[in-house]
Design a protein around this motif. Structure first.
Motif, PDB file in Angstrom:
ATOM      1  N   LEU A   1       0.815  -1.246  -0.101  1.00 39.74           N
ATOM      2  CA  LEU A   1       0.094  -0.067  -0.032  1.00 39.74           C
ATOM      3  C   LEU A   1       0.803   1.167  -0.028  1.00 39.74           C
ATOM      4  O   LEU A   1       0.557   2.153  -0.548  1.00 39.74           O
ATOM      5  CB  LEU A   1      -0.953   0.041   1.024  1.00 39.74           C
ATOM      6  CG  LEU A   1      -1.881   1.233   1.334  1.00 39.74           C
ATOM      7  CD1 LEU A   1      -2.865   1.197   0.051  1.00 39.74           C
ATOM      8  CD2 LEU A   1      -2.636   1.284   2.880  1.00 39.74           C
ATOM      9  N   GLY A   2       2.021   1.286   0.703  1.00 37.71           N
ATOM     10  CA  GLY A   2       2.828   2.243   0.707  1.00 37.71           C
ATOM     11  C   GLY A   2       3.665   2.295  -0.569  1.00 37.71           C
ATOM     12  O   GLY A   2       3.761   3.746  -0.960  1.00 37.71           O
ATOM     13  N   HIS A   3       4.196   1.413  -1.073  1.00 37.71           N
ATOM     14  CA  HIS A   3       4.585   1.701  -2.592  1.00 37.71           C
ATOM     15  C   HIS A   3       3.740   2.253  -3.567  1.00 37.71           C
ATOM     16  O   HIS A   3       4.185   3.092  -4.107  1.00 37.71           O
ATOM     17  CB  HIS A   3       5.072   0.269  -3.201  1.00 37.71           C
ATOM     18  CG  HIS A   3       5.989  -0.427  -2.352  1.00 37.71           C
ATOM     19  ND1 HIS A   3       6.977  -0.079  -1.508  1.00 37.71           N
ATOM     20  CD2 HIS A   3       5.992  -1.831  -2.118  1.00 37.71           C
ATOM     21  CE1 HIS A   3       7.680  -0.909  -1.009  1.00 37.71           C
ATOM     22  NE2 HIS A   3       7.197  -2.137  -1.204  1.00 37.71           N
TER      23      HIS A   3
ATOM     24  N   TYR B   1      11.959   8.501   3.563  1.00 37.09           N
ATOM     25  CA  TYR B   1      13.006   7.629   2.810  1.00 37.09           C
ATOM     26  C   TYR B   1      12.700   7.853   1.287  1.00 37.09           C
ATOM     27  O   TYR B   1      13.485   7.846   0.482  1.00 37.09           O
ATOM     28  CB  TYR B   1      12.852   6.257   3.384  1.00 37.09           C
ATOM     29  CG  TYR B   1      13.883   5.342   3.071  1.00 37.09           C
ATOM     30  CD1 TYR B   1      15.255   5.515   3.440  1.00 37.09           C
ATOM     31  CD2 TYR B   1      13.784   4.276   2.087  1.00 37.09           C
ATOM     32  CE1 TYR B   1      16.213   4.817   2.807  1.00 37.09           C
ATOM     33  CE2 TYR B   1      14.501   3.484   1.695  1.00 37.09           C
ATOM     34  CZ  TYR B   1      16.141   3.769   2.095  1.00 37.09           C
ATOM     35  OH  TYR B   1      16.978   3.000   1.677  1.00 37.09           O
ATOM     36  N   TYR B   2      11.343   7.786   1.023  1.00 33.09           N
ATOM     37  CA  TYR B   2      10.833   7.597  -0.350  1.00 33.09           C
ATOM     38  C   TYR B   2      11.025   9.095  -1.198  1.00 33.09           C
ATOM     39  O   TYR B   2      11.179   9.135  -2.174  1.00 33.09           O
ATOM     40  CB  TYR B   2       9.593   7.276  -0.562  1.00 33.09           C
ATOM     41  CG  TYR B   2       9.338   5.579  -0.528  1.00 33.09           C
ATOM     42  CD1 TYR B   2      10.498   4.930  -0.280  1.00 33.09           C
ATOM     43  CD2 TYR B   2       8.299   5.149  -0.873  1.00 33.09           C
ATOM     44  CE1 TYR B   2      10.282   3.365  -0.497  1.00 33.09           C
ATOM     45  CE2 TYR B   2       8.043   3.769  -0.888  1.00 33.09           C
ATOM     46  CZ  TYR B   2       9.257   2.704  -0.464  1.00 33.09           C
ATOM     47  OH  TYR B   2       8.965   1.753  -0.643  1.00 33.09           O
ATOM     48  N   SER B   3      10.821  10.169  -0.214  1.00 35.41           N
ATOM     49  CA  SER B   3      10.796  11.518  -0.787  1.00 35.41           C
ATOM     50  C   SER B   3      12.051  11.980  -1.140  1.00 35.41           C
ATOM     51  O   SER B   3      12.102  13.076  -1.990  1.00 35.41           O
ATOM     52  CB  SER B   3      10.102  12.453   0.500  1.00 35.41           C
ATOM     53  OG  SER B   3       8.964  11.861   0.832  1.00 35.41           O
TER      54      SER B   3
ATOM     55  N   SER C   1       1.850  10.235  -4.716  1.00 40.15           N
ATOM     56  CA  SER C   1       3.110  11.053  -3.921  1.00 40.15           C
ATOM     57  C   SER C   1       2.941  11.007  -2.417  1.00 40.15           C
ATOM     58  O   SER C   1       3.636  12.214  -1.947  1.00 40.15           O
ATOM     59  CB  SER C   1       3.345  12.316  -4.681  1.00 40.15           C
ATOM     60  OG  SER C   1       3.539  12.368  -6.020  1.00 40.15           O
ATOM     61  N   ILE C   2       2.388  10.267  -1.977  1.00 39.21           N
ATOM     62  CA  ILE C   2       2.247  10.147  -0.450  1.00 39.21           C
ATOM     63  C   ILE C   2       3.471   9.211   0.043  1.00 39.21           C
ATOM     64  O   ILE C   2       3.659   8.117  -0.032  1.00 39.21           O
ATOM     65  CB  ILE C   2       0.942   9.749  -0.066  1.00 39.21           C
ATOM     66  CG1 ILE C   2      -0.283  10.546  -0.631  1.00 39.21           C
ATOM     67  CG2 ILE C   2       0.949   9.789   1.594  1.00 39.21           C
ATOM     68  CD1 ILE C   2      -1.569  10.394  -0.059  1.00 39.21           C
TER      69      ILE C   2
END
Length: 252
Positions: A190-192, A206-208, A199-200
């Motif tokens: 879900l996070g991926h 870490y992803y940002s 773009s959440i």
């Protein structure tokens, strides 16, 4: 002889080694427990001193897995005989391939700076962004920070279990482990998608650090994504469908 019930039928499990089950469960209990204790430090190295994401909701899944492993140590019920079904062989082999790829790419293929040595020393910011420099042996840093992750632990655990005749319809401990795996991998999947589509960033930053295309070009993202997908699909299949262990004989 262990008598159990599967789909309403009385069955008995033969030749189940309680000792091997307990050893298997103990080894992975120690591995998972250390991973949980290590995660706050890993977060400080890779993200910064953000305590809110050291144990965010997906890690509840690892706690459930830990409970399942503990239950297996006291009430062994896994069937560790090898499953020859090609689908489960493919699933298990794919997870092992993820681990092997991580080692080859990060320790062999990626060009390191001149003078790199696995037996050298590694300097890095700790926590990230503070300017404080820590120095660790390179071997220790690579093992703990690169290879000792949720991806490798889950891929190793379920890569092995998918290749066995264990089924959650008989093994309560396996059922707990699979439920924990579903919780963890579902949250991460879900996070991926939340980052790639909306773009959440669910990782606390870490992803940002990446754009969507940059994230998709990261090797680690792909082995995280595909290993989590394999485990999620496999765990859901087993929880709802199960599989019939060959070592089980019906009794009337």
């Amino acid at each position: 002889m262990l008598v159990l019930y599967w789909k309403g039928k009385r069955i008995k499990v033969k030749n189940m080694s309680n000792a091997s089950n307990r050893i298997f469960a103990f080894i992975f209990f120690a591995i998972v427990l250390f991973l949980l204790l290590w995660m706050p430090t890993w977060t400080k190295i890779n993200v910064g001193d953000i305590s809110s994401i050291s144990y965010h909701p997906p890690w509840i899944g690892f706690l459930v897995i830990l409970i399942g492993l503990a239950y297996e140590m006291f009430r062994p019920s896994l069937n560790l005989k090898r499953d020859m079904n090609w689908k489960w062989i493919l699933a298990g082999a794919s997870l092992f391939l993820v681990i092997l790829t991580m080692i080859i790419v990060q320790e062999i293929w990626i060009p390191y700076k001149q003078g790199y040595s696995i037996f050298g020393m590694k300097s890095f910011e700790f926590p990230l962004g503070t300017g404080n420099i820590s120095i660790w042996p390179q071997l220790l840093h690579d093992f703990l920070n690169v290879h000792y992750t949720d991806t490798t632990v889950l891929a190793l655990l379920f890569g092995i279990l998918f290749l066995t005749m264990s089924t959650p319809q008989i093994s309560k401990s396996y059922k707990l482990m699979l439920i924990g795996a579903v919780i963890f991998t579902a949250f991460l999947m879900l996070g991926h998608f939340s980052f790639l589509i909306f773009s959440i960033d669910p990782t606390g930053g870490y992803y940002s650090r990446f754009t969507r295309m940059e994230l998709l070009s990261q090797y680690w993202f792909h082995w995280d994504f595909w290993s989590e997908l394999i485990i999620l699909v496999g765990a859901l299949w087993l929880l709802f469908k199960g599989k019939r262990p060959a070592a089980i004989a019906k009794t009337n």
